[in-house]
Scaffold this motif. Structure first.
Motif, PDB file in Angstrom:
ATOM      1  N   TRP A 194       2.553   9.031   4.978  1.00  0.00           N
ATOM      2  CA  TRP A 194       2.254   7.856   4.169  1.00  0.00           C
ATOM      3  C   TRP A 194       2.143   8.297   2.720  1.00  0.00           C
ATOM      4  O   TRP A 194       1.372   9.214   2.398  1.00  0.00           O
ATOM      5  CB  TRP A 194       0.948   7.240   4.647  1.00  0.00           C
ATOM      6  CG  TRP A 194       0.431   6.071   3.859  1.00  0.00           C
ATOM      7  CD1 TRP A 194       1.143   5.202   3.083  1.00  0.00           C
ATOM      8  CD2 TRP A 194      -0.926   5.629   3.792  1.00  0.00           C
ATOM      9  NE1 TRP A 194       0.309   4.246   2.550  1.00  0.00           N
ATOM     10  CE2 TRP A 194      -0.964   4.482   2.963  1.00  0.00           C
ATOM     11  CE3 TRP A 194      -2.106   6.084   4.357  1.00  0.00           C
ATOM     12  CZ2 TRP A 194      -2.139   3.799   2.681  1.00  0.00           C
ATOM     13  CZ3 TRP A 194      -3.279   5.399   4.087  1.00  0.00           C
ATOM     14  CH2 TRP A 194      -3.296   4.269   3.268  1.00  0.00           C
TER      15      TRP A 194
ATOM     16  N   THR B 114      -0.332   9.775  -3.733  1.00  0.00           N
ATOM     17  CA  THR B 114      -1.065  10.557  -2.743  1.00  0.00           C
ATOM     18  C   THR B 114      -0.299  10.553  -1.427  1.00  0.00           C
ATOM     19  O   THR B 114       0.148   9.499  -0.966  1.00  0.00           O
ATOM     20  CB  THR B 114      -2.468   9.961  -2.504  1.00  0.00           C
ATOM     21  OG1 THR B 114      -3.146   9.885  -3.750  1.00  0.00           O
ATOM     22  CG2 THR B 114      -3.261  10.788  -1.511  1.00  0.00           C
TER      23      THR B 114
ATOM     24  N   ARG C 230       0.814  -1.214   0.000  1.00  0.00           N
ATOM     25  CA  ARG C 230       0.000   0.000   0.000  1.00  0.00           C
ATOM     26  C   ARG C 230       0.849   1.267   0.000  1.00  0.00           C
ATOM     27  O   ARG C 230       0.369   2.329   0.352  1.00  0.00           O
ATOM     28  CB  ARG C 230      -0.943  -0.013   1.204  1.00  0.00           C
ATOM     29  CG  ARG C 230      -1.995  -1.094   1.122  1.00  0.00           C
ATOM     30  CD  ARG C 230      -3.036  -0.934   2.200  1.00  0.00           C
ATOM     31  NE  ARG C 230      -2.460  -0.935   3.525  1.00  0.00           N
ATOM     32  CZ  ARG C 230      -2.456  -1.977   4.349  1.00  0.00           C
ATOM     33  NH1 ARG C 230      -2.979  -3.108   3.980  1.00  0.00           N
ATOM     34  NH2 ARG C 230      -1.929  -1.877   5.539  1.00  0.00           N
ATOM     35  N   GLY C 231       2.110   1.160  -0.369  1.00  0.00           N
ATOM     36  CA  GLY C 231       2.957   2.339  -0.443  1.00  0.00           C
ATOM     37  C   GLY C 231       4.062   2.320   0.598  1.00  0.00           C
ATOM     38  O   GLY C 231       4.448   1.265   1.093  1.00  0.00           O
TER      39      GLY C 231
ATOM     40  N   LYS D 197       1.037   6.809  -0.773  1.00  0.00           N
ATOM     41  CA  LYS D 197       0.383   5.671  -1.415  1.00  0.00           C
ATOM     42  C   LYS D 197       1.018   5.397  -2.775  1.00  0.00           C
ATOM     43  O   LYS D 197       1.749   6.231  -3.316  1.00  0.00           O
ATOM     44  CB  LYS D 197      -1.108   5.966  -1.597  1.00  0.00           C
ATOM     45  CG  LYS D 197      -1.868   6.094  -0.302  1.00  0.00           C
ATOM     46  CD  LYS D 197      -3.331   6.342  -0.597  1.00  0.00           C
ATOM     47  CE  LYS D 197      -4.145   6.437   0.662  1.00  0.00           C
ATOM     48  NZ  LYS D 197      -5.591   6.606   0.356  1.00  0.00           N
TER      49      LYS D 197
END
Length: 134
Positions: free
Chosen positions: A110, A116, A86-87, A112
């Protein structure tokens, strides 16, 4: 803006008085709890990427919490792949100015897979053995 050159630091960063090798962090990533494993933090030497993420973190915190921080510099950073592909989550140690005082902060951002960016936290670094002033 003057850039500070990152130091190559082989040891993991301090985290609440323990090295990251001694701690694991659970982080809510969009409703999904993910365990960020301490031994999987990878030192990131990409200065321009870290500076960009640091500026993003400070701007987001200012916007969301009505803070008035002025970003100065990221002085070290690490990243870790998020489980389930998920990144990446970045752990940044940065300096920002608030009311004329330079303060060290720790940020988790975070990123992504689609690029993002989401600020998960930005808080002043608490050094072991030093009580925050009331």
């Amino acid at each position: 803006m003057a850039q500070v050159k990152l130091l190559q630091i082989p040891a993991p960063p301090k985290h609440d008085g323990a090295t990251l090798d001694e701690a694991a962090t659970q982080m809510d990533l969009g409703g999904i709890l993910s365990l960020l494993e301490s031994e999987k933090w990878i030192w990131n030497p990409n200065i321009s990427e870290l500076q960009s993420l640091g500026e993003f973190a400070v701007k987001e915190k200012n916007k969301k919490a009505c803070w008035h921080l002025e970003f100065k510099n990221v002085y070290q950073g690490w990243h870790q792949r998020v489980s389930g592909n998920r990144g990446l989550v970045y752990l940044l140690d940065l300096v920002a100015k608030h009311d004329g005082v330079l303060t060290k902060y720790e940020a988790y951002v975070w990123v992504k897979l689609d690029g993002t960016k989401i600020l998960r936290s930005l808080s002043p670094k608490v050094l072991p053995g030093i009580e925050p002033s009331a």
